[in-house]
Design an enzyme around this catalytic site. Structure first.
Site, PDB file in Angstrom:
ATOM      1  NE  ARG A 128      -2.072 -10.629  -9.251  1.00 24.21           N
ATOM      2  CZ  ARG A 128      -1.570 -10.186  -8.101  1.00 24.21           C
ATOM      3  NH1 ARG A 128      -2.323 -10.222  -6.995  1.00 24.21           N
ATOM      4  NH2 ARG A 128      -0.337  -9.719  -8.023  1.00 24.21           N
ATOM      5  CE  LYS A 166       1.820 -13.855  -9.762  1.00 24.18           C
ATOM      6  NZ  LYS A 166       1.983 -13.108 -11.037  1.00 24.18           N
ATOM      7  CG  HIS A 221      -4.135  -8.599 -15.721  1.00 25.04           C
ATOM      8  ND1 HIS A 221      -4.345  -9.160 -14.484  1.00 25.04           N
ATOM      9  CD2 HIS A 221      -2.859  -8.113 -15.695  1.00 25.04           C
ATOM     10  CE1 HIS A 221      -3.255  -9.041 -13.742  1.00 25.04           C
ATOM     11  NE2 HIS A 221      -2.340  -8.409 -14.451  1.00 25.04           N
ATOM     12  NE  ARG A 255      -2.674  -6.704 -10.831  1.00 25.61           N
ATOM     13  CZ  ARG A 255      -2.539  -6.678  -9.511  1.00 25.61           C
ATOM     14  NH1 ARG A 255      -3.584  -6.446  -8.747  1.00 25.61           N
ATOM     15  NH2 ARG A 255      -1.360  -6.894  -8.945  1.00 25.61           N
ATOM     16  CG  HIS A 292       3.061  -5.425  -7.920  1.00 27.95           C
ATOM     17  ND1 HIS A 292       3.031  -4.299  -8.722  1.00 27.95           N
ATOM     18  CD2 HIS A 292       2.253  -6.334  -8.532  1.00 27.95           C
ATOM     19  CE1 HIS A 292       2.252  -4.519  -9.759  1.00 27.95           C
ATOM     20  NE2 HIS A 292       1.772  -5.749  -9.664  1.00 27.95           N
ATOM     21  CE1 TYR A 296       0.261  -1.356 -14.677  1.00 25.45           C
ATOM     22  CE2 TYR A 296       1.335  -1.819 -12.591  1.00 25.45           C
ATOM     23  CZ  TYR A 296       0.520  -2.217 -13.633  1.00 25.45           C
ATOM     24  OH  TYR A 296      -0.039  -3.473 -13.634  1.00 25.45           O
TER      25      TYR A 296
END
Length: 292
Positions: free
Chosen positions: A108, A133, A239, A242, A265, A274
């Protein structure tokens, strides 16, 4: 802003009389009459909770049921390999190296901005993302094409850091727990930001003069200019690199669990978006128009 909107909506109600029922009425109004997005409705709810907790100094009771805004399912914008090359070709210097790192690792924007010198492991060809994150650490691949650029960048950081030390500075921000455990670590070279600011500044957290990391808006603006100069009409941001990283890995046959781990994630369903971007269903059929 949401507090002002909430109070304006109930302008004829005494402040002491405002309750969870008024909150529910306002939130339902946003969904039914204003047709706001789900995230916008949630933001409004957070503003109301803040109002009750810190301004009225009383808890917001259970709001109960109200009409929820439906979350929109949008596919992320993705660049082709040619588009990535075109954007990077319009960039130069540090911003080009950073944008290439976003695409080559899938990290990120702020994860890139906050990298420290010691996070780059040339021996194992990987980069360690600290406190990503969700507060999790993870390893991502170090692109071979970025090795020379990062080596030169670390040399530049060393020169700047030595000059700061000679001038009586050289201190860098560390999380409080680390600062307490390693009181002398803040001046060690390994803890310095990989992409430091061009100038020293006063840290508002303690008033010490330090060299912080580069401001993220400089890279955002550089990417925006490069996209315009490349003549690409897609809605592309930092972003998007990514998104493009994840899509490219899946196109090349990488396991989705591996992609999930590289992206950091927590939920596989986040990574699954995706697979929709790939559009394999659309690519597997021929348009009836072509049969005419």
């Amino acid at each position: 802003d949401w507090i002002k909107r909430f109070l304006r909506f109930h302008g004829d109600v005494d402040l002491d009389a405002l309750s969870s029922e008024h909150a529910a009425r306002f939130l339902e109004h946003l969904a039914v009459n204003r047709h706001v997005a789900a995230n916008t409705q949630n933001q409004a709810l957070n503003g109301i909770v803040f109002l009750f907790r810190y301004v009225f100094e009383r808890p917001l009771e259970d709001i109960g049921t109200f009409t929820r805004a439906k979350p929109a399912r949008r596919l992320p914008a993705v660049m082709t390999a040619d588009e990535v090359r075109a954007v990077l070709a319009q960039m130069s210097g540090l911003h080009r190296d950073m944008a290439a790192l976003l695409y080559g690792t899938g990290i990120r924007l702020m994860e890139c901005i906050r990298l420290r010198v010691q996070d780059v492991d040339f021996g194992r060809r990987q980069i360690i993302v600290r406190h990503g994150k969700g507060g999790k650490d993870r390893a991502v691949p170090l692109p071979a094409s970025s090795v020379d650029a990062l080596t030169s960048q670390i040399d530049r950081v060393r020169t700047v850091h030595n000059a700061d030390l000679a001038a009586g500075y050289g201190d860098v921000y560390l999380p409080q727990a680390l600062a307490r455990k390693y009181p002398n670590a803040s001046k060690r070279f390994g803890w310095q930001y990989l992409f430091p600011s061009t100038r020293l500044s006063t840290d508002p957290r303690g008033g010490r003069i330090r060299r912080h990391h580069i401001n993220e808006t400089t890279l955002q603006k550089a990417v925006r200019r490069a996209v315009d100069d490349a003549g690409i009409d897609k809605r592309i941001s930092c972003h998007t690199f990514r998104h493009s990283f994840a899509t490219r890995l899946l196109e090349s046959g990488s396991d989705i669990r591996t992609v999930q781990e590289l992206l950091g994630h927590a939920d596989l369903s986040t990574t699954m978006v995706y697979t929709h971007v790939l559009g394999r269903g659309a690519q597997a059929v021929s348009s009836p128009l072509d049969a005419l």
